[in-house]
Design a protein around this motif. Sequence first.
Motif, PDB file in Angstrom:
ATOM      1  N   LEU A  50     -12.741  -2.805  -0.089  1.00  0.00           N
ATOM      2  CA  LEU A  50     -11.534  -1.972  -0.031  1.00  0.00           C
ATOM      3  C   LEU A  50     -11.577  -0.850  -1.065  1.00  0.00           C
ATOM      4  CD1 LEU A  50      -8.794  -4.700   0.480  1.00  0.00           C
ATOM      5  CD2 LEU A  50      -9.682  -3.096   2.172  1.00  0.00           C
ATOM      6  N   THR A  51     -12.058  -1.161  -2.262  1.00  0.00           N
ATOM      7  CA  THR A  51     -12.188  -0.128  -3.295  1.00  0.00           C
ATOM      8  C   THR A  51     -13.155   0.951  -2.835  1.00  0.00           C
ATOM      9  OG1 THR A  51     -11.739  -1.760  -5.009  1.00  0.00           O
ATOM     10  CG2 THR A  51     -12.755   0.291  -5.723  1.00  0.00           C
ATOM     11  N   HIS A  52     -14.276   0.548  -2.258  1.00  0.00           N
ATOM     12  CA  HIS A  52     -15.255   1.523  -1.748  1.00  0.00           C
ATOM     13  C   HIS A  52     -14.644   2.379  -0.640  1.00  0.00           C
ATOM     14  CE1 HIS A  52     -19.013   3.334  -0.577  1.00  0.00           C
ATOM     15  NE2 HIS A  52     -18.818   2.919   0.660  1.00  0.00           N
ATOM     16  N   HIS A  53     -13.870   1.757   0.251  1.00  0.00           N
ATOM     17  CA  HIS A  53     -13.224   2.499   1.342  1.00  0.00           C
ATOM     18  C   HIS A  53     -12.312   3.590   0.786  1.00  0.00           C
ATOM     19  CE1 HIS A  53     -10.860   3.449   4.897  1.00  0.00           C
ATOM     20  NE2 HIS A  53      -9.775   3.172   4.193  1.00  0.00           N
ATOM     21  N   PHE A  54     -11.479   3.231  -0.174  1.00  0.00           N
ATOM     22  CA  PHE A  54     -10.543   4.217  -0.706  1.00  0.00           C
ATOM     23  C   PHE A  54     -11.245   5.260  -1.574  1.00  0.00           C
ATOM     24  CE2 PHE A  54      -7.380   0.811   0.227  1.00  0.00           C
ATOM     25  CZ  PHE A  54      -6.653   1.534   1.145  1.00  0.00           C
ATOM     26  N   GLU A  55     -12.311   4.877  -2.252  1.00  0.00           N
ATOM     27  CA  GLU A  55     -13.075   5.867  -3.016  1.00  0.00           C
ATOM     28  C   GLU A  55     -13.740   6.873  -2.086  1.00  0.00           C
ATOM     29  OE1 GLU A  55     -15.565   3.369  -5.441  1.00  0.00           O
ATOM     30  OE2 GLU A  55     -14.195   3.512  -7.152  1.00  0.00           O
ATOM     31  N   SER A  56     -14.136   6.433  -0.907  1.00  0.00           N
ATOM     32  CA  SER A  56     -14.722   7.365   0.069  1.00  0.00           C
ATOM     33  C   SER A  56     -13.663   8.310   0.645  1.00  0.00           C
ATOM     34  CB  SER A  56     -15.407   6.605   1.207  1.00  0.00           C
ATOM     35  OG  SER A  56     -14.453   5.960   2.031  1.00  0.00           O
ATOM     36  N   ARG A  57     -12.391   7.977   0.462  1.00  0.00           N
ATOM     37  CA  ARG A  57     -11.293   8.828   0.918  1.00  0.00           C
ATOM     38  C   ARG A  57     -10.696   9.633  -0.240  1.00  0.00           C
ATOM     39  NH1 ARG A  57      -9.243   8.230   5.822  1.00  0.00           N
ATOM     40  NH2 ARG A  57      -7.110   8.655   5.187  1.00  0.00           N
ATOM     41  N   ALA A  58     -11.497   9.851  -1.284  1.00  0.00           N
ATOM     42  CA  ALA A  58     -11.163  10.715  -2.419  1.00  0.00           C
ATOM     43  C   ALA A  58     -10.162  10.100  -3.398  1.00  0.00           C
ATOM     44  CB  ALA A  58     -10.671  12.079  -1.959  1.00  0.00           C
ATOM     45  N   TYR A  59     -10.080   8.787  -3.443  1.00  0.00           N
ATOM     46  CA  TYR A  59      -9.279   8.120  -4.469  1.00  0.00           C
ATOM     47  C   TYR A  59     -10.209   7.734  -5.608  1.00  0.00           C
ATOM     48  CZ  TYR A  59      -5.176   7.894  -1.510  1.00  0.00           C
ATOM     49  OH  TYR A  59      -4.085   8.231  -0.762  1.00  0.00           O
ATOM     50  N   VAL A  60      -9.661   7.691  -6.816  1.00  0.00           N
ATOM     51  CA  VAL A  60     -10.443   7.385  -8.009  1.00  0.00           C
ATOM     52  C   VAL A  60      -9.882   6.123  -8.648  1.00  0.00           C
ATOM     53  CG1 VAL A  60     -11.125   8.250 -10.284  1.00  0.00           C
ATOM     54  CG2 VAL A  60     -10.900   9.834  -8.377  1.00  0.00           C
ATOM     55  N   LEU A  61     -10.768   5.233  -9.049  1.00  0.00           N
ATOM     56  CA  LEU A  61     -10.364   4.005  -9.723  1.00  0.00           C
ATOM     57  C   LEU A  61      -9.764   4.360 -11.087  1.00  0.00           C
ATOM     58  CD1 LEU A  61     -10.446   0.889  -9.603  1.00  0.00           C
ATOM     59  CD2 LEU A  61     -12.631   1.034 -10.789  1.00  0.00           C
ATOM     60  N   THR A  62      -8.521   3.937 -11.320  1.00  0.00           N
ATOM     61  CA  THR A  62      -7.866   4.254 -12.590  1.00  0.00           C
ATOM     62  C   THR A  62      -7.642   3.019 -13.448  1.00  0.00           C
ATOM     63  OG1 THR A  62      -5.686   4.105 -11.562  1.00  0.00           O
ATOM     64  CG2 THR A  62      -6.692   6.297 -11.719  1.00  0.00           C
ATOM     65  N   ALA A  63      -7.534   1.841 -12.837  1.00  0.00           N
ATOM     66  CA  ALA A  63      -7.316   0.621 -13.610  1.00  0.00           C
ATOM     67  C   ALA A  63      -7.833  -0.583 -12.837  1.00  0.00           C
ATOM     68  CB  ALA A  63      -5.834   0.439 -13.919  1.00  0.00           C
ATOM     69  N   ALA A  64      -8.431  -1.492 -13.583  1.00  0.00           N
ATOM     70  CA  ALA A  64      -8.881  -2.762 -13.010  1.00  0.00           C
ATOM     71  C   ALA A  64      -8.519  -3.852 -14.003  1.00  0.00           C
ATOM     72  CB  ALA A  64     -10.375  -2.741 -12.743  1.00  0.00           C
ATOM     73  N   GLU A  65      -7.630  -4.721 -13.602  1.00  0.00           N
ATOM     74  CA  GLU A  65      -7.153  -5.789 -14.478  1.00  0.00           C
ATOM     75  C   GLU A  65      -7.727  -7.108 -13.993  1.00  0.00           C
ATOM     76  OE1 GLU A  65      -2.924  -5.524 -14.229  1.00  0.00           O
ATOM     77  OE2 GLU A  65      -2.942  -3.370 -14.648  1.00  0.00           O
ATOM     78  N   ALA A  66      -8.633  -7.688 -14.781  1.00  0.00           N
ATOM     79  CA  ALA A  66      -9.307  -8.919 -14.388  1.00  0.00           C
ATOM     80  C   ALA A  66      -8.363 -10.109 -14.390  1.00  0.00           C
ATOM     81  CB  ALA A  66     -10.492  -9.187 -15.307  1.00  0.00           C
ATOM     82  N   ASP A  67      -7.440 -10.157 -15.346  1.00  0.00           N
ATOM     83  CA  ASP A  67      -6.557 -11.327 -15.445  1.00  0.00           C
ATOM     84  C   ASP A  67      -5.580 -11.421 -14.274  1.00  0.00           C
ATOM     85  OD1 ASP A  67      -5.452  -9.017 -16.485  1.00  0.00           O
ATOM     86  OD2 ASP A  67      -4.064 -10.097 -17.794  1.00  0.00           O
ATOM     87  N   THR A  68      -5.087 -10.293 -13.777  1.00  0.00           N
ATOM     88  CA  THR A  68      -4.169 -10.310 -12.631  1.00  0.00           C
ATOM     89  C   THR A  68      -4.889 -10.018 -11.328  1.00  0.00           C
ATOM     90  OG1 THR A  68      -3.637  -7.976 -12.938  1.00  0.00           O
ATOM     91  CG2 THR A  68      -2.198  -9.587 -14.015  1.00  0.00           C
ATOM     92  N   GLN A  69      -6.193  -9.759 -11.399  1.00  0.00           N
ATOM     93  CA  GLN A  69      -7.009  -9.413 -10.232  1.00  0.00           C
ATOM     94  C   GLN A  69      -6.351  -8.284  -9.435  1.00  0.00           C
ATOM     95  OE1 GLN A  69      -7.683 -13.136  -8.188  1.00  0.00           O
ATOM     96  NE2 GLN A  69      -9.561 -13.459  -9.358  1.00  0.00           N
TER      97      GLN A  69
END
Length: 176
Positions: A50-69
């Motif tokens: 899902l992250t790859h799909h949205f990154e291919s649609r010009a979205y940028v990862l801004t936060a990834a929280e491991a504890d809350t997944q």
Amino acid sequence: MTNTTTYSILLLTLLMIVGLVFFIRASTKDRIETLTLERPVDPLVLLQELTHHFESRAYVLTAAEADTQRVTLRGRVRPSLFLAGFLTALATVGALCFALVLANLWPAYGALFLGLLGLAPLAGWFYWRGSDRDEEICLEVRPSTADSNAVPAAAVTVTAHRDELIALEQVLGRQG
């Protein structure tokens, strides 16, 4: 025309103008919805897809929280030139109708009422200004409610704009 008819037409035209104003305002409204996806794959694999799909649609990862997944992506929504033109055309027709009804009621000021047509480009400007914004997509992995004896399943909650969710469902429909 009689005065009764003219005033009735004025009332109907005013109601049309009210509807037009609400339609123009709604064109910039956020349409955030939530979609829950359950797939028979590892949760992290689904989250990566899902992250790859949205990154291919010009979205940028801004936060990834491991504890809350939870993963948050941000992207810029560009306004549609077609919709800006369409809203301007609708406002032009609405202003012309209103000006003609007013010119019928008060013929001495008929030419002045045509000046209302100058307000029509404000509809396109309002849409353009309100639609050019950043949007966030939140992906959150939750424990699946599937049977524990089966293949590991993932449940991901996606919170995004309605159009992005429709595009995601179309892509997932082709894959699955």
